[in-house]
Design a protein around this motif. Sequence first.
Motif, PDB file in Angstrom:
ATOM      1  N   TYR A  98     121.248   8.556 -19.585  1.00  0.00           N
ATOM      2  CA  TYR A  98     121.574   7.127 -19.690  1.00  0.00           C
ATOM      3  C   TYR A  98     120.403   6.377 -20.328  1.00  0.00           C
ATOM      4  CZ  TYR A  98     124.858   8.549 -16.016  1.00  0.00           C
ATOM      5  OH  TYR A  98     125.808   9.198 -15.284  1.00  0.00           O
ATOM      6  N   ASP A  99     119.197   6.683 -19.871  1.00  0.00           N
ATOM      7  CA  ASP A  99     117.985   6.071 -20.415  1.00  0.00           C
ATOM      8  C   ASP A  99     117.802   6.485 -21.882  1.00  0.00           C
ATOM      9  OD1 ASP A  99     114.968   6.559 -21.094  1.00  0.00           O
ATOM     10  OD2 ASP A  99     114.901   5.085 -19.475  1.00  0.00           O
ATOM     11  N   VAL A 100     117.965   7.775 -22.152  1.00  0.00           N
ATOM     12  CA  VAL A 100     117.780   8.285 -23.513  1.00  0.00           C
ATOM     13  C   VAL A 100     118.764   7.635 -24.481  1.00  0.00           C
ATOM     14  CG1 VAL A 100     118.045  10.355 -24.948  1.00  0.00           C
ATOM     15  CG2 VAL A 100     116.738  10.468 -22.819  1.00  0.00           C
ATOM     16  N   ASP A 157     109.817  13.576 -22.917  1.00  0.00           N
ATOM     17  CA  ASP A 157     109.919  15.027 -23.039  1.00  0.00           C
ATOM     18  C   ASP A 157     111.187  15.497 -22.339  1.00  0.00           C
ATOM     19  OD1 ASP A 157     107.489  15.162 -24.377  1.00  0.00           O
ATOM     20  OD2 ASP A 157     106.344  15.478 -22.526  1.00  0.00           O
ATOM     21  N   PHE A 158     111.758  16.614 -22.822  1.00  0.00           N
ATOM     22  CA  PHE A 158     112.944  17.171 -22.170  1.00  0.00           C
ATOM     23  C   PHE A 158     112.502  17.705 -20.809  1.00  0.00           C
ATOM     24  CE2 PHE A 158     116.243  20.562 -21.632  1.00  0.00           C
ATOM     25  CZ  PHE A 158     117.333  19.709 -21.581  1.00  0.00           C
ATOM     26  N   PRO A 159     113.035  17.169 -19.709  1.00  0.00           N
ATOM     27  CA  PRO A 159     112.440  17.440 -18.396  1.00  0.00           C
ATOM     28  C   PRO A 159     112.418  18.908 -18.002  1.00  0.00           C
ATOM     29  CG  PRO A 159     114.521  16.256 -18.173  1.00  0.00           C
ATOM     30  CD  PRO A 159     114.157  16.217 -19.618  1.00  0.00           C
ATOM     31  N   TRP A 160     113.449  19.666 -18.354  1.00  0.00           N
ATOM     32  CA  TRP A 160     113.504  21.048 -17.886  1.00  0.00           C
ATOM     33  C   TRP A 160     112.416  21.924 -18.507  1.00  0.00           C
ATOM     34  CZ3 TRP A 160     117.477  17.934 -16.978  1.00  0.00           C
ATOM     35  CH2 TRP A 160     118.132  18.083 -15.739  1.00  0.00           C
ATOM     36  N   ASP A 161     111.847  21.477 -19.640  1.00  0.00           N
ATOM     37  CA  ASP A 161     110.747  22.234 -20.230  1.00  0.00           C
ATOM     38  C   ASP A 161     109.550  22.298 -19.292  1.00  0.00           C
ATOM     39  OD1 ASP A 161     112.305  22.566 -22.469  1.00  0.00           O
ATOM     40  OD2 ASP A 161     111.275  21.042 -23.675  1.00  0.00           O
ATOM     41  N   SER A 200     112.018  13.979  -9.247  1.00  0.00           N
ATOM     42  CA  SER A 200     111.326  13.091 -10.171  1.00  0.00           C
ATOM     43  C   SER A 200     111.935  13.097 -11.560  1.00  0.00           C
ATOM     44  CB  SER A 200     109.841  13.482 -10.263  1.00  0.00           C
ATOM     45  OG  SER A 200     109.708  14.843 -10.625  1.00  0.00           O
ATOM     46  N   PHE A 201     112.693  14.133 -11.906  1.00  0.00           N
ATOM     47  CA  PHE A 201     113.417  14.156 -13.186  1.00  0.00           C
ATOM     48  C   PHE A 201     114.367  12.964 -13.297  1.00  0.00           C
ATOM     49  CE2 PHE A 201     113.508  18.979 -14.365  1.00  0.00           C
ATOM     50  CZ  PHE A 201     112.126  18.975 -14.485  1.00  0.00           C
TER      51      PHE A 201
END
Length: 365
Positions: free
Chosen positions: A118-120, A3-7, A337-338
């Motif tokens: 980087y992971d994405v 999931d997009f973390p900032w959401d 944690s992001f």
Amino acid sequence: MPDFPWDSLATAAATARAHPGGIVDLSVGTPVDPTPEVVAEALRAASDAPGYPQTWGTPELRTAVAAWFARRRGVPGLDPDGVLPTVGSKELVAWLPTLLGLGPGDLVAHPRIAYPTYDVGARLAGARPVVVDSVDDLERAAAEGPVRLLWLNSPSNPTGRVLDVAEMAALVTAARSHGAVVASDECYAELSWAGAAEPSPVPSVLDPRVSGGDLDGLLAVYSLSKQSNLAGYRAAFAAGDPVLVRELLQVRKHAGMIVPAPVQAALTAALADDAHVSAQRERYRSRRAVLLEALGRAGFRIDDSAAGLYLWATRDEASAESVAWFAERGVLVAPGSFYGPAGARHVRMALTATDERVAAAAARW
């Protein structure tokens, strides 16, 4: 895809917005200061651009990048043929594994505490992301499969840690022994908090002390979003090994990954003007000092944060607890944690708010 973390910050953001004094958003490092006039004027002057721009970038832009590396980063004699403009740096971070032809079975290495793209990028290519912070980590990863790409990030987003010459050189040597491309994300290099930082004391992967004078398999990735307030321009570039750059260029031509001509002109002007970068760095230095003092009063410790646009803060509690504490005071920050499990007891706080908003945040703590 994750999931997009900032959401996931929606609840904390709503709490912060309800504060009587209004929200102070320090969660995303988006510039708030004006775009320098020297850059805006270059954009205006190049606005009549009816033809297709050059994917490789204008000769003037590539020469300006080479001159900037010599003047600001301790990298003399960079071949302009080894320069490639990109549509912001995040685009390249996300797509580099794909552009390199990586896929299932290939490993993409990145730091333990790291910008999530980087992971994405590895996942988009069908490759496998692995954590590498040291030569020993790299050797362990290489025992599991072929490490095809190693990401370095110095100064780090989110921690602000700077890799020294010896650390970078050791990683480059080890990566080369496994045939891996080394891509170094260096977009905060001009925002060093060591003295006046003239020129930047942050070493580049292209620095001869790191590369041994050989750029084979090396790529430095850089953005002017932060140092020149150009996030809205999507103005960035990659530079290094001319052979590697030509390979990327061929794919990007097919894919239509082109920086608009007016933006190329603006980027060229920005790279030639050091004065606005120094002025912007001092604005951030002043805001950083205010935040540091207030965070200390509130019982937070700052780890690393030697350079870059963020403070990496902890009160030795879960990052969600710290996020909630700040939100109750009208301030939005990003949970550590992001950036991976190792960041779960920190928060990242951007310096990108106006002087008034920074002062308001400090007063609330």
